[in-house]
Enzyme design. Structure first.
Site, PDB file in Angstrom:
ATOM      1  N   GLY A  45    -121.346  19.427 -40.528  1.00 46.65           N
ATOM      2  CA  GLY A  45    -121.530  18.527 -39.383  1.00 46.65           C
ATOM      3  C   GLY A  45    -123.005  18.297 -39.170  1.00 46.65           C
ATOM      4  O   GLY A  45    -123.846  19.058 -39.666  1.00 46.65           O
ATOM      5  N   GLN A  50    -130.333  16.489 -34.014  1.00 42.70           N
ATOM      6  CA  GLN A  50    -130.956  17.413 -34.971  1.00 42.70           C
ATOM      7  C   GLN A  50    -131.971  16.728 -35.886  1.00 42.70           C
ATOM      8  O   GLN A  50    -132.822  17.407 -36.480  1.00 42.70           O
ATOM      9  CB  GLN A  50    -129.872  18.075 -35.836  1.00 42.70           C
ATOM     10  N   CYS A  91    -125.637  26.995 -37.935  1.00 39.67           N
ATOM     11  CA  CYS A  91    -126.267  25.776 -37.430  1.00 39.67           C
ATOM     12  C   CYS A  91    -127.435  25.408 -38.330  1.00 39.67           C
ATOM     13  O   CYS A  91    -128.264  26.254 -38.651  1.00 39.67           O
ATOM     14  CB  CYS A  91    -126.759  25.993 -35.997  1.00 39.67           C
ATOM     15  N   LEU A  92    -127.489  24.151 -38.751  1.00 38.27           N
ATOM     16  CA  LEU A  92    -128.572  23.737 -39.652  1.00 38.27           C
ATOM     17  C   LEU A  92    -129.924  23.786 -38.941  1.00 38.27           C
ATOM     18  O   LEU A  92    -130.968  23.805 -39.595  1.00 38.27           O
ATOM     19  CB  LEU A  92    -128.287  22.325 -40.190  1.00 38.27           C
ATOM     20  N   HIS A 133    -119.276  22.137 -31.246  1.00 38.92           N
ATOM     21  CA  HIS A 133    -120.642  22.509 -31.659  1.00 38.92           C
ATOM     22  C   HIS A 133    -121.550  21.273 -31.698  1.00 38.92           C
ATOM     23  O   HIS A 133    -122.681  21.296 -31.208  1.00 38.92           O
ATOM     24  CB  HIS A 133    -120.574  23.171 -33.052  1.00 38.92           C
ATOM     25  N   GLU A 134    -121.013  20.157 -32.262  1.00 37.70           N
ATOM     26  CA  GLU A 134    -121.826  18.929 -32.368  1.00 37.70           C
ATOM     27  C   GLU A 134    -122.015  18.272 -31.003  1.00 37.70           C
ATOM     28  O   GLU A 134    -123.100  17.767 -30.698  1.00 37.70           O
ATOM     29  CB  GLU A 134    -121.165  17.936 -33.328  1.00 37.70           C
ATOM     30  N   HIS A 137    -124.852  19.763 -29.304  1.00 39.62           N
ATOM     31  CA  HIS A 137    -126.160  19.258 -29.762  1.00 39.62           C
ATOM     32  C   HIS A 137    -126.556  18.007 -28.987  1.00 39.62           C
ATOM     33  O   HIS A 137    -127.698  17.860 -28.561  1.00 39.62           O
ATOM     34  CB  HIS A 137    -126.111  18.909 -31.262  1.00 39.62           C
TER      35      HIS A 137
HETATM   36  O1  LIG Z   1    -125.779  22.540 -37.247  1.00 39.37           O
HETATM   37  C1  LIG Z   1    -124.750  21.860 -37.434  1.00 39.37           C
HETATM   38  O2  LIG Z   1    -124.284  21.112 -36.565  1.00 39.37           O
HETATM   39  C2  LIG Z   1    -124.014  22.015 -38.751  1.00 39.37           C
HETATM   40  C3  LIG Z   1    -123.142  23.262 -38.771  1.00 39.37           C
HETATM   41  C4  LIG Z   1    -121.787  22.903 -38.194  1.00 39.37           C
HETATM   42  C5  LIG Z   1    -120.887  24.075 -37.905  1.00 39.37           C
HETATM   43  C6  LIG Z   1    -120.595  25.036 -38.894  1.00 39.37           C
HETATM   44  C7  LIG Z   1    -119.715  26.091 -38.608  1.00 39.37           C
HETATM   45  C8  LIG Z   1    -119.141  26.178 -37.340  1.00 39.37           C
HETATM   46  C9  LIG Z   1    -119.452  25.224 -36.369  1.00 39.37           C
HETATM   47  C10 LIG Z   1    -120.310  24.178 -36.662  1.00 39.37           C
HETATM   48  C11 LIG Z   1    -123.030  23.687 -40.200  1.00 39.37           C
HETATM   49  O3  LIG Z   1    -122.494  23.004 -41.043  1.00 39.37           O
HETATM   50  S1  LIG Z   1    -123.721  25.217 -40.615  1.00 39.37           S
HETATM   51  C12 LIG Z   1    -123.392  25.366 -42.342  1.00 39.37           C
HETATM   52  C13 LIG Z   1    -121.938  25.721 -42.629  1.00 39.37           C
HETATM   53  O4  LIG Z   1    -121.289  26.228 -41.751  1.00 39.37           O
HETATM   54  C14 LIG Z   1    -121.320  25.443 -43.938  1.00 39.37           C
HETATM   55  C15 LIG Z   1    -122.112  24.994 -44.971  1.00 39.37           C
HETATM   56  C16 LIG Z   1    -121.532  24.729 -46.201  1.00 39.37           C
HETATM   57  C17 LIG Z   1    -120.152  24.871 -46.367  1.00 39.37           C
HETATM   58  C18 LIG Z   1    -119.371  25.308 -45.306  1.00 39.37           C
HETATM   59  C19 LIG Z   1    -119.940  25.587 -44.084  1.00 39.37           C
HETATM   60 ZN   LIG Z   2    -125.749  22.985 -35.163  1.00 39.64          ZN
END
Ligand SMILES: O=C(O)C[C@@H](Cc1ccccc1)C(=O)SCC(=O)c1ccccc1
Ligand SMILES: [Zn+2]
Length: 167
Positions: A45, A50, A91-92, A133-134, A137
């Site tokens: 996401g 972000q 979270c990225l 989560h989004e 943000h």
């Molecule tokens: O910071 C963001 O919004 C992205 C975040 C979204 C998220 C992940 C997990 C739970 C809730 C929200 C991410 O994508 S973090 C990276 C991640 O979880 C992932 C990366 C590669 C493959 C699978 C998951």
């Molecule tokens: Zn995030």
């Protein structure tokens, strides 16, 4: 184009995003860049906040093979039942940290897609978690805000040290 992702504790991540008045070609170009940035990270996401664009735009893809891209413009989320469930989140904007967060189990989201068409979606599981989560943000909230002050400060100190090294 791959965009720069703001990292905690950057104060710009606390900005409240504004609604999109009209979905234009410029909006669609931003959405394209957000998908490219999300897939490159990689993530499932990404909210416009972000990438320092303060408009209510979210992109998401929970598939393993980039086969389920989703766009939510001006999203509104309703709680369908009040039960909470813990799930591990990343979270990225908080790279390298994964913690359990309690989220509402079952939600309905109303939004506009990249063609400007309104749609509605019910979600449970990881999709419901990612939507919340989004949405956070877009409201200047981060998953670290749900952790104890001790954990949050530890994460902040570690990331600030990393930023100093790379600065
Ligand atoms: O910071 C963001 O919004 C992205 C975040 C979204 C998220 C992940 C997990 C739970 C809730 C929200 C991410 O994508 S973090 C990276 C991640 O979880 C992932 C990366 C590669 C493959 C699978 C998951
Ligand atoms: Zn995030």
């Amino acid at each position: 184009m791959i965009l720069n992702i703001l990292e905690y504790p950057d104060p710009r991540l606390r900005t409240i995003a504004k609604p999109v008045d009209e979905v234009t070609d410029e909006t669609r170009k931003l959405i394209e860049d957000m998908f490219e940035t999300m897939y490159d990270a990689p993530g499932i996401g990404l909210a416009a906040t972000q990438v320092n664009v303060h408009q209510q735009i979210i992109v998401m893809d929970l598939s393993e093979d980039k086969s389920e891209p989703r766009v939510f413009i001006n999203p509104k989320v309703e709680v369908l039942d009040g039960d909470y469930q813990p799930m591990q989140e990343g979270c990225l904007s908080v790279p390298g940290f994964y913690e359990d967060v309690d989220r509402i189990e079952h939600v309905r989201i109303n939004a506009i897609n990249e063609k400007g068409e309104a749609f509605e979606l019910e979600a449970t599981g990881l999709l419901a978690v990612c939507i919340q989560h989004e949405m956070d943000h877009l409201n200047g909230k981060l998953f670290v805000d749900y952790l104890s002050a001790l954990k949050r400060n530890r994460i902040r100190k570690k990331l600030e040290k990393l930023h100093k090294k790379s600065a």
